[in-house]
Design a protein around this motif. Structure first.
Motif, PDB file in Angstrom:
ATOM      1  N   ARG A   1      -4.126  -7.560   0.336  1.00 57.85           N
ATOM      2  CA  ARG A   1      -5.043  -8.161   1.448  1.00 57.85           C
ATOM      3  C   ARG A   1      -5.556  -7.013   2.696  1.00 57.85           C
ATOM      4  O   ARG A   1      -6.380  -7.648   3.432  1.00 57.85           O
ATOM      5  N   THR A   2      -5.035  -6.003   2.706  1.00 56.04           N
ATOM      6  CA  THR A   2      -5.387  -5.180   3.903  1.00 56.04           C
ATOM      7  C   THR A   2      -6.312  -3.838   3.392  1.00 56.04           C
ATOM      8  O   THR A   2      -6.152  -3.403   2.074  1.00 56.04           O
ATOM      9  N   PRO A   3      -7.291  -3.644   4.183  1.00 58.28           N
ATOM     10  CA  PRO A   3      -8.227  -2.521   3.621  1.00 58.28           C
ATOM     11  C   PRO A   3      -7.347  -1.326   3.384  1.00 58.28           C
ATOM     12  O   PRO A   3      -7.914  -0.543   2.335  1.00 58.28           O
ATOM     13  N   ALA A   4      -6.435  -0.727   4.138  1.00 57.24           N
ATOM     14  CA  ALA A   4      -5.821   0.366   3.750  1.00 57.24           C
ATOM     15  C   ALA A   4      -4.958   0.324   2.465  1.00 57.24           C
ATOM     16  O   ALA A   4      -4.946   1.151   1.442  1.00 57.24           O
ATOM     17  N   ALA A   5      -4.406  -0.754   1.973  1.00 60.78           N
ATOM     18  CA  ALA A   5      -3.733  -1.054   0.743  1.00 60.78           C
ATOM     19  C   ALA A   5      -4.777  -1.227  -0.412  1.00 60.78           C
ATOM     20  O   ALA A   5      -4.491  -0.543  -1.433  1.00 60.78           O
ATOM     21  N   ILE A   6      -5.826  -1.706  -0.014  1.00 62.66           N
ATOM     22  CA  ILE A   6      -6.919  -1.605  -1.151  1.00 62.66           C
ATOM     23  C   ILE A   6      -7.412  -0.436  -1.396  1.00 62.66           C
ATOM     24  O   ILE A   6      -7.528   0.009  -2.735  1.00 62.66           O
ATOM     25  N   GLU A   7      -7.642   0.321  -0.428  1.00 61.55           N
ATOM     26  CA  GLU A   7      -8.014   1.799  -0.621  1.00 61.55           C
ATOM     27  C   GLU A   7      -7.139   2.710  -1.380  1.00 61.55           C
ATOM     28  O   GLU A   7      -7.157   3.571  -2.189  1.00 61.55           O
ATOM     29  N   ALA A   8      -5.632   2.593  -1.027  1.00 58.17           N
ATOM     30  CA  ALA A   8      -4.457   3.151  -1.812  1.00 58.17           C
ATOM     31  C   ALA A   8      -4.317   2.861  -3.212  1.00 58.17           C
ATOM     32  O   ALA A   8      -4.255   3.720  -4.017  1.00 58.17           O
ATOM     33  N   ARG A   9      -4.768   1.415  -3.478  1.00 61.86           N
ATOM     34  CA  ARG A   9      -4.706   1.232  -4.894  1.00 61.86           C
ATOM     35  C   ARG A   9      -6.056   1.866  -5.401  1.00 61.86           C
ATOM     36  O   ARG A   9      -5.596   2.299  -6.680  1.00 61.86           O
ATOM     37  N   GLN A  10      -6.959   2.003  -4.921  1.00 61.57           N
ATOM     38  CA  GLN A  10      -8.335   2.428  -5.706  1.00 61.57           C
ATOM     39  C   GLN A  10      -8.055   3.997  -5.906  1.00 61.57           C
ATOM     40  O   GLN A  10      -8.613   4.606  -6.950  1.00 61.57           O
ATOM     41  N   LYS A  11      -7.090   4.521  -5.562  1.00 60.73           N
ATOM     42  CA  LYS A  11      -6.715   5.885  -5.430  1.00 60.73           C
ATOM     43  C   LYS A  11      -5.574   6.340  -6.636  1.00 60.73           C
ATOM     44  O   LYS A  11      -5.398   7.428  -7.024  1.00 60.73           O
ATOM     45  N   LEU A  12      -5.231   5.120  -7.325  1.00 59.07           N
ATOM     46  CA  LEU A  12      -4.396   5.199  -8.338  1.00 59.07           C
ATOM     47  C   LEU A  12      -5.035   5.929  -9.725  1.00 59.07           C
ATOM     48  O   LEU A  12      -6.243   5.598  -9.705  1.00 59.07           O
ATOM     49  N   PRO A  13      -4.275   6.678 -10.420  1.00 64.13           N
ATOM     50  CA  PRO A  13      -5.004   7.337 -11.522  1.00 64.13           C
ATOM     51  C   PRO A  13      -5.294   6.194 -12.620  1.00 64.13           C
ATOM     52  O   PRO A  13      -4.306   5.099 -12.507  1.00 64.13           O
TER      53      PRO A  13
ATOM     54  N   GLY B   1       0.823  -1.158   0.138  1.00 67.08           N
ATOM     55  CA  GLY B   1      -0.078   0.036   0.035  1.00 67.08           C
ATOM     56  C   GLY B   1       0.827   1.304   0.026  1.00 67.08           C
ATOM     57  O   GLY B   1       0.731   2.202  -0.550  1.00 67.08           O
ATOM     58  N   ASP B   2       1.732   1.195   0.750  1.00 67.23           N
ATOM     59  CA  ASP B   2       2.988   2.403   0.714  1.00 67.23           C
ATOM     60  C   ASP B   2       3.258   2.556  -0.744  1.00 67.23           C
ATOM     61  O   ASP B   2       3.541   3.600  -1.171  1.00 67.23           O
ATOM     62  N   GLY B   3       3.673   1.514  -1.544  1.00 61.71           N
ATOM     63  CA  GLY B   3       4.158   1.551  -2.752  1.00 61.71           C
ATOM     64  C   GLY B   3       2.971   2.193  -3.610  1.00 61.71           C
ATOM     65  O   GLY B   3       3.401   2.912  -4.567  1.00 61.71           O
ATOM     66  N   PHE B   4       1.693   2.095  -3.548  1.00 62.92           N
ATOM     67  CA  PHE B   4       0.616   2.737  -4.502  1.00 62.92           C
ATOM     68  C   PHE B   4       0.798   4.193  -4.018  1.00 62.92           C
ATOM     69  O   PHE B   4       0.587   4.710  -5.065  1.00 62.92           O
ATOM     70  N   VAL B   5       0.839   4.524  -2.780  1.00 59.01           N
ATOM     71  CA  VAL B   5       0.966   5.888  -2.479  1.00 59.01           C
ATOM     72  C   VAL B   5       2.235   6.602  -3.019  1.00 59.01           C
ATOM     73  O   VAL B   5       1.964   7.803  -3.651  1.00 59.01           O
ATOM     74  N   ILE B   6       3.093   5.987  -3.031  1.00 53.32           N
ATOM     75  CA  ILE B   6       4.494   6.523  -3.659  1.00 53.32           C
ATOM     76  C   ILE B   6       4.265   6.621  -5.202  1.00 53.32           C
ATOM     77  O   ILE B   6       4.487   7.694  -5.667  1.00 53.32           O
ATOM     78  N   ALA B   7       3.549   5.788  -5.722  1.00 60.64           N
ATOM     79  CA  ALA B   7       3.678   5.752  -7.206  1.00 60.64           C
ATOM     80  C   ALA B   7       2.474   6.827  -7.604  1.00 60.64           C
ATOM     81  O   ALA B   7       2.976   7.670  -8.506  1.00 60.64           O
ATOM     82  N   ARG B   8       1.520   7.242  -6.887  1.00 66.31           N
ATOM     83  CA  ARG B   8       0.613   8.420  -7.148  1.00 66.31           C
ATOM     84  C   ARG B   8       1.510   9.832  -7.172  1.00 66.31           C
ATOM     85  O   ARG B   8       1.218  10.468  -7.957  1.00 66.31           O
ATOM     86  N   HIS B   9       2.217   9.757  -5.979  1.00 64.27           N
ATOM     87  CA  HIS B   9       3.089  11.095  -5.819  1.00 64.27           C
ATOM     88  C   HIS B   9       4.119  11.098  -6.877  1.00 64.27           C
ATOM     89  O   HIS B   9       4.375  12.392  -7.402  1.00 64.27           O
TER      90      HIS B   9
END
Length: 497
Positions: free
Chosen positions: A81-93, A55-63
């Motif tokens: 597997r984790t809700p926070a990581a799922i949410e972070a992926r959903q925010k990716l463009p 999930g940290d990786g998804f946020v890094i990718a977005r920025h």
């Protein structure tokens, strides 16, 4: 700040932030650091796992995408597997390129990895337990063999947070960004050789009220070092007795004695084999010598005049070593530092550790420690922290487990990993200098843990000072002691009152 896994979980809970908020904060700060550290690199390939590290990786990718960098993600696992990581992926463009590792051929993965400037490792976090899954091992080995530019987030995937090592195929990084605090494994970077550089990323965690980890630096060491006063005299600055050397190994005793004097010990006595007395008397005229063949009554009288005692360096050919060691451990009420041959004698007679009245400091390398604790070298290296702590606590000793990242553990389970020093210390005689330094500090009044931590830190710092003026290859004991002098000169005003 050093936090273990359970402390990280407690710090996250105490932060008042949700998992999603912490992930956003960590990812943003990691992205900012990446962009600062790699201003000329245009492309980042982010390898994401299934948990919050991914999930940290998804946020890094977005920025990084927002900063107009080329970014692609490879999902190294089938699911998130984790809700926070799922949410972070959903925010990716929608423009973000995302691939599945298990859907790629080996050639496709390797081609893609070589196409990007930097690989960002967000596969496993601090909950990882070795071994690596088989389906990732070949990819990790290939990345390591290619020496690609890798940045690991929090931990290099394959290392274990609370251990000194991890899987032997853990990813090697040129930079690791430690989230929230350093983890114990970060302290053993010279042992596992998996990370070249470390940058802590603050998440606003508070220092724990209690910690089992001690961190040494120049300020801490100079605070602990005994001060010298204008009215001091030889018996007020430490009375040390050293039993060292034997035929063919006089140099070990000389290194003990010279290091103890360099550490400011005022009265040094040495018990030596009569055959090497002439050599040592010429080399160390400041020392009062006694024969190793003296009576037990004379030896006990000598003990009564000591503030600390060191035994074992170069004593392999000392005929009455076992008898001397047993007498010391049975009768000494002052700190006793055991090295080399004394450790091997103790391994043959572990019951003698039940006798001491004073504090004991043991200074083994991993081979000597293997004989002491009955574990293989491989088992110790795989989990130095646990093996060292179990032994130190169960035997009520301060243990100095020497190595590239020397680990010191107190009888209460306090730990310190030394980060000073360099390969110039990888020479015979280096450990003899260390024994002399620790023994002198104990004689001058430091408790065993402080004496061990300060002695190890100063030993390494002296070597670091030495390479400022000398080549690594040519440095030996004289240059190390000159390096110690240089450090103490830098702090002379603080040490003299």
């Amino acid at each position: 700040m050093i936090l273990e896994k359970n402390q990280i979980a407690a710090a996250e809970a105490a932060s008042g932030k949700s998992e999603t908020q912490l992930m956003e904060l960590a990812g943003k700060r990691c992205a900012d650091t990446l962009l600062h550290e790699y201003p000329e690199n245009d492309s980042f390939l982010i390898l994401c796992g299934s948990g919050n590290n991914g999930g940290d990786g998804f946020v890094i990718a977005r920025h990084c995408l927002a900063a107009k960098r080329q970014v692609a993600i490879i999902l190294m696992m089938n699911d998130i597997r984790t809700p926070a990581a799922i949410e972070a992926r959903q925010k990716l463009p929608e423009s973000c390129l995302i691939y599945g590792y298990e859907e790629m051929s080996e050639a496709q993965f390797q081609t893609m990895a070589q196409r990007y400037d930097v690989i960002v490792d967000c596969i496993f976090g601090f909950n990882f337990h070795a071994p690596l899954p088989d389906f990732l091992r070949d990819a990790f080995r290939w990345i390591n063999q290619q020496r690609l530019s890798v940045v690991s987030i929090d931990l290099n995937s394959g290392l274990e947070a609370d251990h000194s090592l991890g899987d032997p195929d853990a990813l090697h990084s040129e930079l690791t960004l430690a989230l929230g605090a350093l983890k114990p494994v970060h302290l053993f970077s010279r042992e596992h050789q998996k990370l070249d550089r470390l940058i802590p990323i603050s998440l606003g965690f508070s220092e724990p009220e209690t910690s089992r980890w001690i961190q040494m630096d120049a300020l801490q060491v100079t605070r602990l070092l005994p001060r010298l006063f204008d009215n001091d005299y030889k018996n007020s600055t430490g009375r040390l007795t050293i039993i060292a050397g034997s035929p063919w190994m006089a140099g070990a005793a000389q290194f003990n004695l010279e290091a103890a004097q360099a550490m400011g010990c005022g009265m040094i006595r040495a018990v030596v084999d009569p055959q090497i007395y002439p050599i040592l008397q010429a080399a160390c005229p400041h020392v009062v010598f006694h024969p190793s063949t003296q009576s037990e009554a004379d030896f006990l009288a000598l003990l009564s005049q000591s503030d600390a005692m060191a035994l074992g360096s170069g004593c392999d050919h000392l005929e009455n070593l076992d008898a001397l060691l047993e007498t010391v451990l049975k009768n000494s009420s002052v700190p006793v530092i055991l090295d080399a041959a004394a450790l091997r004698s103790l391994a043959r007679h572990p019951e003698w550790l039940n006798q001491p009245q004073g504090e004991i400091i043991l200074t083994p390398h991993v081979g000597e420690f293997s004989a002491l604790c009955g574990r293989s070298v491989e088992e110790i290296q795989a989990d130095r922290i646990r093996c060292a702590e179990e032994y130190a606590v169960s035997h009520s000793v301060t243990l100095v487990l020497k190595g590239a990242d020397t680990l010191i553990v107190s009888p209460q389970g306090l730990r310190c990993v030394n980060k000073t020093g360099n390969p110039s210390l990888a020479k015979a005689g280096s450990g003899d200098l260390l024994t002399g330094l620790i023994a002198a500090l104990a004689a001058r009044g430091l408790n065993s843990m402080d004496a061990a931590c300060c002695g190890v830190w100063l030993h390494g710092k002296a070597a670091d000072k030495a390479i400022e003026k000398n080549a690594l290859y040519t440095i030996h004991h004289k240059e190390i002691l000159a390096g110690l002098d240089a450090f103490l000169m830098d702090h002379q005003k603080e040490l003299w009152r």
